[in-house]
Design an enzyme around this catalytic site. Structure first.
Site, PDB file in Angstrom:
ATOM      1  N   TYR A   1     -31.271  20.729 142.637  1.00  0.00           N
ATOM      2  CA  TYR A   1     -31.001  20.118 141.372  1.00  0.00           C
ATOM      3  C   TYR A   1     -29.433  20.075 141.127  1.00  0.00           C
ATOM      4  CZ  TYR A   1     -29.633  24.581 139.253  1.00  0.00           C
ATOM      5  OH  TYR A   1     -29.011  25.771 138.871  1.00  0.00           O
ATOM      6  N   CYS A   2     -28.954  19.097 140.475  1.00  0.00           N
ATOM      7  CA  CYS A   2     -27.584  18.876 139.790  1.00  0.00           C
ATOM      8  C   CYS A   2     -27.585  18.625 138.610  1.00  0.00           C
ATOM      9  CB  CYS A   2     -27.011  17.598 140.692  1.00  0.00           C
ATOM     10  SG  CYS A   2     -27.746  16.165 140.796  1.00  0.00           S
TER      11      CYS A   2
END
Length: 174
Positions: free
Chosen positions: A63-64
């Site tokens: 994820y970012c």
């Protein structure tokens, strides 16, 4: 192609079942706040670090920050090229997680969570609820505002007392 996860509940379920959570933002952003138990692996260091720090036999959720960030889909694709079998991209990212008020770790985790700043004493109304019902609730509770939420309890609108309205606004029109 990596599986795109849009649901934070699925991310939590995978993590509880042993998946590795991997944040791919710069180290300072990771240290500031990250999902519980997540490791940091920046895209720039991926080829060198992935085999050392990650278990290729466990599912992995990368994820970012949010859905506009392109580092997690690029990282997920590269991990699959490197031979990692079960890779997921949590598209809404940590912004979605934090907005839900879910636990986080890092030096600013408490200050950045929605739960740390959200008021808990607001009147909650449902989209499509009859205005006369809401006005009665507002009168009975002394509240001048109700927050309109969808079925997932996500805020979709705000309603102030308006004796001319017949229904609460539909989330798609606000």
């Amino acid at each position: 192609m990596p599986t795109r996860l849009m649901d934070r509940h699925e991310v939590r379920r995978l993590a509880e079942a042993g998946a590795q959570l991997v944040e791919v933002l710069p180290r300072e952003e990771y240290e500031d706040v990250h999902l519980p138990g997540a490791v940091h692996l920046w895209l720039r260091d991926l080829d060198r670090e992935a085999s050392i720090r990650l278990d290729r036999h466990r599912p992995m959720v990368v994820y970012c920050w949010d859905w506009m960030c392109d580092m997690s889909p690029r990282t997920a694709a590269r991990l699959e090229q490197l031979g990692f079998r079960e890779v997921y991209d949590h598209v809404p990212g940590k912004a979605d997680w934090l907005a839900a008020g879910w636990p986080a770790e890092g030096r600013s985790a408490e200050a950045l969570s929605a739960g740390a700043v959200a008021r808990r004493d607001v009147l909650i109304c449902r989209a499509g609820q009859r205005v006369d019902e809401v006005l009665a609730q507002m009168r009975d509770t002394g509240k001048a505002v109700c927050v309109v939420v969808d079925d997932e309890r996500v805020r979709s609108a705000r309603h102030r007392r308006n004796p001319h309205a017949r229904r609460l606004p539909c989330p798609t029109h606000t």
